[in-house]
Scaffold this active site. Structure first.
Site, PDB file in Angstrom:
ATOM      1  N   SER A   7       7.875  21.369 -41.624  1.00  0.00           N
ATOM      2  CA  SER A   7       9.080  22.022 -41.076  1.00  0.00           C
ATOM      3  C   SER A   7      10.357  21.505 -41.703  1.00  0.00           C
ATOM      4  O   SER A   7      11.439  22.045 -41.458  1.00  0.00           O
ATOM      5  CB  SER A   7       9.136  21.805 -39.567  1.00  0.00           C
ATOM      6  N   CYS A  94       5.882  18.523 -16.036  1.00  0.00           N
ATOM      7  CA  CYS A  94       6.748  19.533 -15.422  1.00  0.00           C
ATOM      8  C   CYS A  94       6.389  19.804 -13.959  1.00  0.00           C
ATOM      9  O   CYS A  94       7.247  19.861 -13.076  1.00  0.00           O
ATOM     10  CB  CYS A  94       6.674  20.825 -16.207  1.00  0.00           C
ATOM     11  N   GLN A 121       1.527  28.008 -12.319  1.00  0.00           N
ATOM     12  CA  GLN A 121       2.301  27.575 -13.473  1.00  0.00           C
ATOM     13  C   GLN A 121       2.500  28.659 -14.516  1.00  0.00           C
ATOM     14  O   GLN A 121       1.579  29.369 -14.909  1.00  0.00           O
ATOM     15  CB  GLN A 121       1.654  26.323 -14.084  1.00  0.00           C
ATOM     16  N   GLY A 125       4.585  26.738 -19.874  1.00  0.00           N
ATOM     17  CA  GLY A 125       3.995  25.397 -19.868  1.00  0.00           C
ATOM     18  C   GLY A 125       2.917  25.234 -20.931  1.00  0.00           C
ATOM     19  O   GLY A 125       2.590  24.116 -21.322  1.00  0.00           O
ATOM     20  N   HIS A 207       7.685  27.597 -12.824  1.00  0.00           N
ATOM     21  CA  HIS A 207       6.526  27.236 -12.002  1.00  0.00           C
ATOM     22  C   HIS A 207       6.834  27.419 -10.511  1.00  0.00           C
ATOM     23  O   HIS A 207       7.980  27.263 -10.089  1.00  0.00           O
ATOM     24  CB  HIS A 207       6.187  25.758 -12.206  1.00  0.00           C
TER      25      HIS A 207
HETATM   26  C1  2RA Z   1       1.930  23.064 -18.232  1.00  0.00           C
HETATM   27  N1  2RA Z   1       2.178  20.670 -18.027  1.00  0.00           N
HETATM   28  O1  2RA Z   1       0.794  23.277 -18.582  1.00  0.00           O
HETATM   29  C2  2RA Z   1       2.543  21.812 -18.791  1.00  0.00           C
HETATM   30  C3  2RA Z   1       4.004  21.907 -18.936  1.00  0.00           C
HETATM   31  N2  2RA Z   1       4.473  20.909 -19.793  1.00  0.00           N
HETATM   32  O2  2RA Z   1       2.568  23.838 -17.485  1.00  0.00           O
END
Ligand code: 2RA
Length: 297
Positions: A7, A94, A121, A125, A207
């Protein structure tokens, strides 16, 4: 802005300023005060210590101990830019951040003995690719191409499934065990009982979490609501008359975590149920890391 060799050289724009991505090496941290890491555990393990060695304070989105500014600021006691040595501070997961933003003010008043969490979620995520997948699949379903999805991949669109983290021998997945372990670390309470079920749902970036809390001391729903109304980084959306409660769409692109459905658990004395929504990209990750960095100055 540092990244892999692949990158290096790319141009990135943030708040109307252009940045050229440089290759990450052990020498990248000369003269750096604060290093925000969000490149996965292996990169943190490989370069975090090198950055600390150079005197940087690393705020890491993937590693060992956890910190939420509104919840456990004491975890950073004595760590400041210019103190002459580096340190490693980790962003919690998170789903932990979003849950504890609401549960902690109640814990501080009436001590939580047991917490049961069910998470819903968002695709964010699982990364940008998962968000693109959800959008693409949703289009394809509407364009009646859904047969393609069933053949090719996990269906995010109009579906929900157990979180994609590896399942451990105890039957919990890693995401659920993060909630269990990080809550104990952040509350400095190895006795609090936590169980969690983490589900991935067809939502873009925020979430939602249903949380049942058992308290050591009596705590009624009205008192809980008042505590939450005064909690930093929390907004109460709890309008029973109009059935208006937190939703992922309503908290998306916002800093605050929303809490509602605050009520006594009618199945057992001394328990409350609450429902929490928070933007996974903001408070669930980037905002929390930046808030930690701001506390270092
Ligand atoms: C998720 N833990 O799967 C993660 C977000 N960083 O939502």
């Amino acid at each position: 802005m540092l990244a892999s060799k692949r990158s290096a050289g790319k141009q990135m724009t943030f708040e109307d300023r252009n940045y050229t991505v440089e290759e990450l090496t052990a020498d990248s941290f000369d003269g750096v005060d604060i290093a925000l890491f969000s490149a996965g555990g292996s990169i943190s393990k490989q370069f975090g210590p090198a950055a600390v060695e150079k005197g940087a304070i690393v705020v890491d989105n993937s590693s060992a101990f956890r910190m939420i500014p509104e919840v456990n600021p004491q975890a950073m006691r004595g760590i400041k830019v210019g103190m002459g040595k580096g340190a490693l501070i980790a962003n919690p997961n998170c789903s932990t951040i979003i849950c504890l933003m609401a549960a902690t003010p109640l814990h501080q008043r009436a001590k939580v003995l047991r917490m049961v969490v069910s998470t819903y979620q968002a695709a964010s995520g699982a990364g940008a690719a998962a968000m693109e997948e959800l959008e693409l699949q949703t289009r394809e379903v509407f364009l009646h191409l859904s047969i393609l999805i069933y053949i090719l991949c996990v269906q995010y669109a109009f579906n929900l499934f157990s979180h994609n983290a590896p399942v451990l021998p105890n039957g919990y997945n890693e995401e659920e065990m993060k909630l269990v372990k990080e809550t104990r670390k952040i509350w400095s309470d190895l006795d609090v009982k936590v169980t969690a079920t983490c589900i991935r749902v067809p939502v873009m970036r925020a979430h939602a979490e249903s949380v049942n809390l058992q308290f050591e001391k009596p705590l009624d729903e009205d008192t809980a609501r008042e505590i939450l109304k005064n909690a930093p980084g929390v907004v109460v959306i709890d309008d029973r008359a109009s059935n208006h409660f937190p939703t992922p769409l309503e908290v998306s692109n916002k800093d605050d975590v929303a809490v509602g459905r605050i009520r006594q658990d009618l199945s057992q004395e001394g328990k409350l149920d609450i429902f929490v929504c928070g933007d996974q990209i903001r408070k669930g990750a980037a905002l929390n890391a930046v808030q930690i960095a701001e506390m270092l100055l």
